[in-house]
Design a protein around this motif. Structure first.
Motif, PDB file in Angstrom:
ATOM      1  N   THR A 146       0.833  -1.189   0.000  1.00  0.00           N
ATOM      2  CA  THR A 146       0.000   0.000   0.000  1.00  0.00           C
ATOM      3  C   THR A 146       0.871   1.244   0.000  1.00  0.00           C
ATOM      4  N   GLU A 147       0.363   2.298  -0.572  1.00  0.00           N
ATOM      5  CA  GLU A 147       1.082   3.563  -0.640  1.00  0.00           C
ATOM      6  C   GLU A 147       0.638   4.448   0.517  1.00  0.00           C
ATOM      7  N   THR A 148       1.625   5.032   1.210  1.00  0.00           N
ATOM      8  CA  THR A 148       1.317   5.902   2.335  1.00  0.00           C
ATOM      9  C   THR A 148       1.855   7.295   2.074  1.00  0.00           C
ATOM     10  N   ASP A 149       1.274   8.263   2.775  1.00  0.00           N
ATOM     11  CA  ASP A 149       1.698   9.649   2.670  1.00  0.00           C
ATOM     12  C   ASP A 149       2.041  10.135   4.069  1.00  0.00           C
ATOM     13  N   TYR A 150       3.268  10.641   4.230  1.00  0.00           N
ATOM     14  CA  TYR A 150       3.720  11.145   5.530  1.00  0.00           C
ATOM     15  C   TYR A 150       3.729  12.666   5.505  1.00  0.00           C
ATOM     16  N   ASP A 151       3.070  13.284   6.485  1.00  0.00           N
ATOM     17  CA  ASP A 151       3.042  14.736   6.632  1.00  0.00           C
ATOM     18  C   ASP A 151       3.915  15.110   7.822  1.00  0.00           C
ATOM     19  N   PRO A 152       5.141  15.603   7.583  1.00  0.00           N
ATOM     20  CA  PRO A 152       6.046  15.905   8.697  1.00  0.00           C
ATOM     21  C   PRO A 152       5.539  17.017   9.611  1.00  0.00           C
ATOM     22  N   ALA A 153       4.728  17.926   9.108  1.00  0.00           N
ATOM     23  CA  ALA A 153       4.211  19.010   9.941  1.00  0.00           C
ATOM     24  C   ALA A 153       3.269  18.485  11.017  1.00  0.00           C
ATOM     25  N   LYS A 154       2.437  17.522  10.648  1.00  0.00           N
ATOM     26  CA  LYS A 154       1.495  16.926  11.594  1.00  0.00           C
ATOM     27  C   LYS A 154       2.066  15.690  12.276  1.00  0.00           C
ATOM     28  N   GLY A 155       3.011  15.029  11.630  1.00  0.00           N
ATOM     29  CA  GLY A 155       3.548  13.778  12.158  1.00  0.00           C
ATOM     30  C   GLY A 155       2.638  12.612  11.868  1.00  0.00           C
ATOM     31  N   ASP A 156       1.820  12.734  10.819  1.00  0.00           N
ATOM     32  CA  ASP A 156       0.850  11.695  10.476  1.00  0.00           C
ATOM     33  C   ASP A 156       1.298  10.899   9.258  1.00  0.00           C
ATOM     34  N   THR A 157       1.019   9.598   9.288  1.00  0.00           N
ATOM     35  CA  THR A 157       1.191   8.740   8.128  1.00  0.00           C
ATOM     36  C   THR A 157      -0.190   8.218   7.761  1.00  0.00           C
ATOM     37  N   VAL A 158      -0.613   8.463   6.512  1.00  0.00           N
ATOM     38  CA  VAL A 158      -1.971   8.126   6.073  1.00  0.00           C
ATOM     39  C   VAL A 158      -1.903   7.233   4.843  1.00  0.00           C
ATOM     40  N   CYS A 159      -2.779   6.220   4.793  1.00  0.00           N
ATOM     41  CA  CYS A 159      -2.900   5.368   3.618  1.00  0.00           C
ATOM     42  C   CYS A 159      -3.545   6.185   2.502  1.00  0.00           C
ATOM     43  N   VAL A 160      -2.894   6.222   1.324  1.00  0.00           N
ATOM     44  CA  VAL A 160      -3.386   7.021   0.211  1.00  0.00           C
ATOM     45  C   VAL A 160      -4.679   6.429  -0.351  1.00  0.00           C
ATOM     46  N   GLN A 161      -4.800   5.114  -0.353  1.00  0.00           N
ATOM     47  CA  GLN A 161      -5.960   4.460  -0.962  1.00  0.00           C
ATOM     48  C   GLN A 161      -7.230   4.605  -0.134  1.00  0.00           C
ATOM     49  N   CYS A 162      -7.139   4.333   1.174  1.00  0.00           N
ATOM     50  CA  CYS A 162      -8.363   4.332   1.976  1.00  0.00           C
ATOM     51  C   CYS A 162      -8.483   5.505   2.943  1.00  0.00           C
ATOM     52  N   GLY A 163      -7.383   6.254   3.169  1.00  0.00           N
ATOM     53  CA  GLY A 163      -7.428   7.412   4.053  1.00  0.00           C
ATOM     54  C   GLY A 163      -7.256   7.089   5.532  1.00  0.00           C
ATOM     55  N   THR A 164      -6.938   5.841   5.864  1.00  0.00           N
ATOM     56  CA  THR A 164      -6.756   5.456   7.255  1.00  0.00           C
ATOM     57  C   THR A 164      -5.476   6.069   7.802  1.00  0.00           C
ATOM     58  N   VAL A 165      -5.563   6.639   8.994  1.00  0.00           N
ATOM     59  CA  VAL A 165      -4.387   7.180   9.652  1.00  0.00           C
ATOM     60  C   VAL A 165      -3.640   6.000  10.273  1.00  0.00           C
ATOM     61  N   ILE A 166      -2.437   5.746   9.758  1.00  0.00           N
ATOM     62  CA  ILE A 166      -1.648   4.616  10.219  1.00  0.00           C
ATOM     63  C   ILE A 166      -0.858   4.983  11.460  1.00  0.00           C
ATOM     64  N   GLU A 167      -0.318   6.185  11.473  1.00  0.00           N
ATOM     65  CA  GLU A 167       0.476   6.645  12.608  1.00  0.00           C
ATOM     66  C   GLU A 167       0.274   8.143  12.738  1.00  0.00           C
ATOM     67  N   GLU A 168       0.146   8.617  13.995  1.00  0.00           N
ATOM     68  CA  GLU A 168      -0.030  10.043  14.201  1.00  0.00           C
ATOM     69  C   GLU A 168       0.807  10.521  15.376  1.00  0.00           C
ATOM     70  N   ASN A 169       1.138  11.809  15.337  1.00  0.00           N
ATOM     71  CA  ASN A 169       1.923  12.442  16.394  1.00  0.00           C
ATOM     72  C   ASN A 169       3.233  11.714  16.656  1.00  0.00           C
ATOM     73  N   THR A 170       3.951  11.377  15.599  1.00  0.00           N
ATOM     74  CA  THR A 170       5.212  10.671  15.753  1.00  0.00           C
ATOM     75  C   THR A 170       6.282  11.592  16.310  1.00  0.00           C
ATOM     76  N   ILE A 171       7.177  11.010  17.060  1.00  0.00           N
ATOM     77  CA  ILE A 171       8.327  11.744  17.554  1.00  0.00           C
ATOM     78  C   ILE A 171       9.390  11.658  16.480  1.00  0.00           C
ATOM     79  N   VAL A 172       9.886  12.780  16.044  1.00  0.00           N
ATOM     80  CA  VAL A 172      10.845  12.783  14.947  1.00  0.00           C
ATOM     81  C   VAL A 172      12.182  12.235  15.402  1.00  0.00           C
ATOM     82  N   SER A 173      12.847  11.539  14.515  1.00  0.00           N
ATOM     83  CA  SER A 173      14.160  10.991  14.833  1.00  0.00           C
ATOM     84  C   SER A 173      15.234  11.601  13.963  1.00  0.00           C
TER      85      SER A 173
END
Length: 117
Positions: free
Chosen positions: A1-28
């Motif tokens: 599956t293809e995901t989209d990561y938004d560094p400003a929000k810290g969210d990773t979202v599935c492009v196909q279904c829109g499910t938030v896979i990960e949110e508020n990640t701590i940057v490394s």
């Protein structure tokens, strides 16, 4: 599956279904800033995975290590009861390390801090 990561929000979202896979990640990632004199400095704060090396005093270090160990154990217990994934446990443990490092736990019950993490 293809995901989209938004560094400003810290969210990773599935492009196909829109499910938030990960949110508020701590940057490394490491970032640097330059001051007016041209000197560079690191932006952010390093937290080791074990939490070791945060204090210089042997008594304080031992006390913090015990606190961190107890916090990890309590986080694992809560995560097990809630059937959370390991990445949730790791994120909660990183938040707990931040709380210990910034003395957020002073005067608060560990169980309450752990629940907030």
């Amino acid at each position: 599956t293809e995901t989209d990561y938004d560094p400003a929000k810290g969210d990773t979202v599935c492009v196909q279904c829109g499910t938030v896979i990960e949110e508020n990640t701590i940057v490394s990632e490491v970032q640097f800033a330059e001051d007016a004199n041209g000197a560079s400095s690191v932006v952010g704060q390093f937290i080791s995975s074990s939490g070791a090396g945060m204090m210089s005093s042997s008594f304080a270090k031992e006390s913090r290590e015990i606190t961190i160990s107890n916090g990890r154990r309590k986080i694992s217990h809560i995560a097990g009861a809630l059937s959370l994934n390991s990445h949730h446990v790791e994120a909660a443990q990183r938040f707990f390390l931040l709380a210990v490092q910034h003395n957020f736990i002073q005067g608060r019950r560990t169980q309450h801090v752990v629940a907030a993490c």
